[in-house]
Design an enzyme around this catalytic site. Structure first.
Site, PDB file in Angstrom:
ATOM      1  N   ARG A  24       0.834  -1.214   0.000  1.00  0.00           N
ATOM      2  CA  ARG A  24       0.000   0.000   0.000  1.00  0.00           C
ATOM      3  C   ARG A  24       0.866   1.261   0.000  1.00  0.00           C
ATOM      4  NH1 ARG A  24      -3.642  -3.186  -1.958  1.00  0.00           N
ATOM      5  NH2 ARG A  24      -4.317  -4.796  -0.506  1.00  0.00           N
ATOM      6  N   GLU A  67      -5.820 -12.347   8.200  1.00  0.00           N
ATOM      7  CA  GLU A  67      -5.547 -12.403   6.755  1.00  0.00           C
ATOM      8  C   GLU A  67      -4.406 -13.367   6.428  1.00  0.00           C
ATOM      9  OE1 GLU A  67      -7.051  -8.035   5.298  1.00  0.00           O
ATOM     10  OE2 GLU A  67      -4.964  -8.205   5.875  1.00  0.00           O
ATOM     11  N   LYS A  87      -7.480  -0.248  14.684  1.00  0.00           N
ATOM     12  CA  LYS A  87      -7.717   0.694  13.592  1.00  0.00           C
ATOM     13  C   LYS A  87      -8.841   1.651  13.954  1.00  0.00           C
ATOM     14  CE  LYS A  87      -6.034  -2.205   9.804  1.00  0.00           C
ATOM     15  NZ  LYS A  87      -6.223  -2.667   8.398  1.00  0.00           N
ATOM     16  N   ASP A  91     -11.856  -1.251   7.643  1.00  0.00           N
ATOM     17  CA  ASP A  91     -10.453  -1.187   7.226  1.00  0.00           C
ATOM     18  C   ASP A  91     -10.106   0.125   6.549  1.00  0.00           C
ATOM     19  OD1 ASP A  91      -7.871  -1.771   6.638  1.00  0.00           O
ATOM     20  OD2 ASP A  91      -8.286  -3.247   5.083  1.00  0.00           O
ATOM     21  N   GLU A 110      -4.660   3.125  15.586  1.00  0.00           N
ATOM     22  CA  GLU A 110      -3.934   2.936  14.324  1.00  0.00           C
ATOM     23  C   GLU A 110      -4.642   3.703  13.221  1.00  0.00           C
ATOM     24  OE1 GLU A 110      -2.579  -1.086  13.243  1.00  0.00           O
ATOM     25  OE2 GLU A 110      -3.166  -0.693  11.165  1.00  0.00           O
ATOM     26  N   GLU A 118      -4.497   4.094   0.949  1.00  0.00           N
ATOM     27  CA  GLU A 118      -4.913   2.825   0.336  1.00  0.00           C
ATOM     28  C   GLU A 118      -6.309   2.921  -0.275  1.00  0.00           C
ATOM     29  OE1 GLU A 118      -4.782  -0.426   3.079  1.00  0.00           O
ATOM     30  OE2 GLU A 118      -5.647  -1.861   1.670  1.00  0.00           O
TER      31      GLU A 118
END
Lengths: 729, 729
Positions: free
Chosen positions: A192, A315, A384, A389, A411, A417
């Protein structure tokens, strides 16, 4: 001194002979390229201010010695030298005449210490005090790094042409860990990353120290960032091998004088991959010993190593759950190895599972909140800003405020991105501010996310903020000249999560370009509107995750064939002939139940739910009436159009800014706004054409006719869009 | 003008206040980074020379109009402006007083044309004449681009402080096609690239034109390079799709004023991959039509498109042999499509097959020489300088001189795939010179490779030289500051293959750094010795291809387990208890038979074979006596040691060069020489320890004791060494 003169003459001549510069600009394109960031010290323009500064600041009393103090001296020589167009004298005794005194509180002469007694008593940690008192300007702090922060703050104060009279800045960082997260791979690709290759030239380390490393440290220290995670959260275990530890140590040495610690990402399966063990089970004694030994080895080479950042069971990354263990087992194993050295573990809460059929937005909360209070003291859970996301806009993550016994780090993502890569102008502190100012209501009104992040809401012992870096090898570091502001702004907010985005934009523009209000006012306006603009042309009214797959470049609302349901845009917008949106109220996934009652109630009620989150929480019919009186369908089209329109306005504003910036940056921003305009139209057309297949209604008249067909937009493929790590190929 | 002043003052002050600059240098690190290459115009130092130049050159007569003429004007404004520290006046009438006249021959006033009659008659093609005559200095040429080349040459002349009096430079490029080959992938990785990401920001094209593109064009034009192949020979067909053609067109537009054509690599299977055809058979009418249409499409967008470069049936790339067709069938198909537009096809001869068990060194010759005379007129066969693959040293490729009816292009490699990446200082024009000056004896003595390349040996209608670029996004373009000299030198030799490496080194040093002989002499010496130095510490006495596998970083003489025999180092050195070396004489592979009789005889006889090629052509016992009287084993060790020793000498020399270069470049070269020294020792130790397992003899006393064990060296792994394209993963 002479360098200062050359700069002055350069600027002067540029004004006198613009035509000549048309011929010359290209040879100075490199110098104009923005490498200097917001440390591009310019001579003070106002003659009275200049004289005022010169009188007070050209004798600098600095008599302490450390690498950090040397760095201060160097920065002052350059910064004051350029801004005051004079040579700075460094002396060790406080003179009768005016001077700038930079000393730790314990080394101030007793008279001064007495005068400043009250302020001094309140300086804590890395904080500093800048005070004009009598014929001296004083920068004082408990630690060397506080003096460094104070020095940068004073330089920034001067670059903005602000007065010294009655100056009093007492500033203490509100969080402890203020770190960049580099998603940089060891092959110098950047996941990213949209600003070129990784700045870490691993192959050449430790023998070759790129000059950028020091300038990177200066830039970070100037905004208070005190740590950097060098490697991607999708980690390679190799960075923990001796050859790489030696390379990391070389970077740590460059950063140390600037108060910046290095951190690494720890691949959970490293004991197997580089340690030759048969398991990475966190309860296995051999594995625990391996991590203790590895951490000892690192600290032997890097005594001030910061710690680990871990993405586990997320992930496809390995983690404790591979062995039937919990996040607590994994994090505490590493934290135990870190504890003797004062290191920390930042454990990411970005988890969602293909085996969990509940709303993805709920999964991190479900997995982590029950673990509250079980982590060791040197573990921070890194969350986050939103539950999906880094979407253009998300409501604040429900974990904030929900784990009173666990330090939660924020975060944020600086790299764009989902926000147009480095070709779109988006001032992200507006997004950060919106999140930090959100009220969790966990202890009633005023329980802001900012208070979770700085630890004051539940009296956390440690606090922090992480920002996924947007830095690469591009000459200007960040690809888009304005993306530098996101790096700057992240640092400022990590230091003080209560700062306003408007103040940050103002500072950054003045430091980077000019104090001329004919520039500041309109361009600040572009910046402050830019986030809403992007949200409007990408994901208005609470839409989210409708970008194309893999590279995340451009619109892909039609994508519905990916193996994991929660990777598909159709999972998120749920458009059908009846309407559009994700019902997360009790009638739907009930994700709102993860928020405090007051918040949940607001979101659940379609009348009180802010329209910016409408389709995040509700599935609504196409003819639902918005506050404007428009139907949802028309309102959607109008929003998309407004996003496009505001890019056009930004283009018009920028077109007359040529006198205030250098030729190269003017051209760069002009071209990039052109791309942004094209892509804004692309988003509008692709999304509205696709949603029209469900709404079966004509576009609102405010909206321009799409430039191409839906088939055309669906046919576009971008196999070489930047920012995809090898592991996603 | 003012920029000029700033530069002068900067240099002046740097001399007066070195201590101050210790504090200031880091803020100008960007400006010191070498971005300006050899176009870093400095003010003329000698006052008399300065006055002399000013008198003659400050009035420039230029009255023609074209994009190229505008580029000349721009370059003169900057270059003369900076070097003469004055403003340049452009006028359209030739005045009474001194002036610089820049006009095409047809537009010179008749008086001047008469005076220069003889010279003018000999100007051909892109050539130019620079003449001082009476009170004028004249640059004239047949074409605009000739005027541009003449302008750059004059600027280079001035930067070296050379006199104008009696100046007469008549220079005509000796080859037609002078191209860079970028092995750049569309994802911005660069195969065998060691200077950062590709400079082509494909994702941002065509909307964003990086300022680098123009500076790239300037640098190339300044040395006469007139073309660039933008993409990797291991090609992606996608670059031939409309979206990419539009991006390529945007680059072509930037390059056009500088006389630089763009070329692309054509993937042979493109008709299937992007054309939807079932075959790529070059004799299939549909395939032929597809290529004609594709080429027409390209020329519609880029009217001066250069043509294709093709790697076919080589290392897994598709090609005509997939369909039982020949290189001629493949090349002529594309050439036929190109012919109506004046485009060319460069067809690479770098082929070797896993199904061919003959010596790899023989295969390209065997495959191509029988095809001589069968290619269309607009096909050039592009041949690497040696028969293996850009090794530190190879004898010239036997194809040179062996195809009298086919234009053969030389392919040199600037990027240091086998020569220490961008961390080793190697001046490659020494290698190029050695190859170009080699005598093929195809038409008796004096049949130099240079005469094959410039086409004079067999009266070729078209000629050319290609250089695999060493350019990336690093601020200094090439990673190692001295690697810029390889780009410069390639361009100079492509223009004139008879130039000496020594002259090129001299020019480059003066243009890049200073005319001070205290610097030029010792540093030129480092450069001129550097190629021999690297050969000695890597592959002395004709050894070759003993590097580690895949990334080609460091020594790997022990590698013998790769699937294709000719990929293994053991295939090339053939070390055993009896001796070492590859017998390519009639008693061995008889590769020497591919050379002319005189050459073959020299190589076949171990007494006449140059020792630098000894083990290339002969397998010799360990106690074979070298000319020095040493045994082969001792001599080998001594050579390795001498390579190391010469790096140490270069370090010592460089250590006292600080006064002549900027702080950053001094430090960079110092650090890089440190890495080179370590790696030279690594090569020496790893190779000699390994060969010792066969020779069973102690090291010669001249050689230092290895720093580590053979097991240690064999254990080293570098999974993230740079320069590996995704297709090799």
């Amino acid at each position: 001194m002479c360098y200062v003169k050359t700069r002055r003459m350069f600027i002067l001549c540029k004004r006198l002979f613009p035509a000549l510069f048309l011929f010359l600009w290209f040879t100075v394109s490199h110098a104009q390229g923005g490498y200097e960031l917001w440390l591009n010290y310019r001579k003070t323009e106002n003659p009275e201010t200049l004289e005022h500064y010169r009188t007070h600041l050209l004798s600098v009393v600095m008599d302490e010695n450390s690498e950090t103090v040397d760095a201060i001296r160097e920065e002052l020589s350059t910064g004051l030298g350029l801004m005051l167009d004079s040579t700075v004298s460094f002396i060790s005794e406080i003179p009768e005449k005016n001077s700038l005194v930079i000393r730790k509180t314990e080394n101030l002469p007793s008279g001064l210490r007495n005068t400043l007694k009250k302020d001094i008593a309140t300086i804590e940690n890395d904080g500093f005090l800048i005070r004009a008192s009598g014929n001296t300007v004083i920068i004082t702090a408990r630690k060397d790094v506080g003096l460094l922060y104070g020095t940068f703050r004073l330089l920034h104060h001067l670059q903005q042409g602000l007065p010294l009279r009655n100056l009093r800045i007492l500033d203490i960082p509100k969080t402890d860990i203020r770190v960049l997260n580099h998603w940089d791979n060891l092959d110098r690709t950047v996941e990213r990353g949209y600003a070129g290759a990784s700045i870490w030239k691993w192959h050449r380390l430790p023998g070759y120290i790129d000059p950028r490393y020091k300038d990177y440290a200066r830039a970070n220290a100037s905004v208070g960032i005190n740590g950097t995670v060098l490697t991607n959260v999708n980690a390679s275990a190799l960075v923990l091998t001796p050859a790489y530890i030696e390379k990391v140590a070389a970077l740590a040495e460059v950063f140390r004088p600037y108060g910046i610690k290095v951190y690494l990402t720890a691949r959970f399966s490293a004991p197997m991959e580089i340690g030759g063990l048969q398991t990475a089970d966190p309860l296995d004694p051999g594995v625990r010993q391996w991590w203790r030994d590895k951490v000892d080895e690192i600290y032997k080479t890097i005594p001030d190593f910061g710690g680990f950042l871990v993405k586990a069971n997320s992930e496809g990354q390995p983690g404790p759950q591979n062995y039937g263990r919990s996040h607590v087992d994994g994090a505490n194993m590493m934290a135990e190895a870190m504890a003797p050295h004062g290191g920390i573990v930042m454990w990411r809460a970005f988890v969602y599972s293909e085996h969990d059929t509940t709303d993805r937005a709920k999964q991190a909360y479900n997995e982590f909140v029950p673990l509250d209070g079980k982590f060791m003291e040197n573990v921070l859970v890194q969350v986050k800003n939103g539950a999906i996301d880094f979407q253009p806009r998300e409501p604040f993550h429900p974990m904030f405020g929900a784990m009173p016994h666990t330090p939660l780090m924020m975060e944020f993502q600086m790299t764009q991105e989902y926000l147009g890569f480095s070709t779109h102008l988006v001032f992200l502190p507006k997004l950060y501010e919106e999140v930090l100012q959100s009220d969790t209501y966990r202890h009633g009104k005023g329980s802001l996310v900012a208070r979770v992040v700085d630890g004051t809401l539940d009296n956390k012992k440690i606090s922090g903020m992480a920002g996924v870096a947007n830095i690469g090898s591009d000459i200007n570091w960040t690809g888009h000249p304005f993306a530098q502001a996101n790096w700057y702004g992240f640092g400022r907010l990590a230091w003080d999560p209560y700062l306003s985005a408007s103040q940050i934009a103002d500072e950054w523009l003045r430091l980077t370009f000019t104090n001329d209000n004919n520039f500041i006012k309109p361009v600040k306006n572009i910046m402050l509107e830019s986030h809403e603009t992007v949200v409007d042309y990408m994901t208005p009214l609470g839409l989210h995750h409708i970008m194309d797959t893999g590279h995340h470049y451009g619109p892909g609302p039609w994508v519905g064939n990916l193996s994991r349901p929660e990777w598909n845009p159709v999972y998120y917008h749920k458009a059908d002939t009846a309407g559009i949106g994700f019902d997360r109220t009790p009638s739907g996934s009930n994700a709102t139940a993860q928020y405090a009652g007051e918040v949940a109630a607001t979101f659940n009620n379609v009348k009180t739910c802010p329209e910016k989150f409408l389709l995040w929480f509700h599935h609504l019919p196409w003819d639902y009436k918005l506050q404007s009186g428009n139907t949802l369908w028309d309102g959607l089209g109008i929003r998309y159009q407004e996003g496009v329109n505001r890019v056009r306005e930004a283009q018009k504003t920028w077109a007359v800014m040529e006198p205030y910036v250098n030729k190269q940056q003017f051209e760069e921003v002009r071209m990039l706004l052109g791309i942004q305009h094209e892509e804004a139209q692309w988003w509008r057309d692709a999304c509205m054409l696709y949603f029209q297949t469900f709404s079966k209604q004509p576009f609102p008249e405010e909206m321009e006719t799409p430039l191409h067909s839906l088939e055309y937009y669906r046919s576009l493929k971008f196999p070489y869009a930047p920012g995809i790590s090898p592991q996603w190929h």
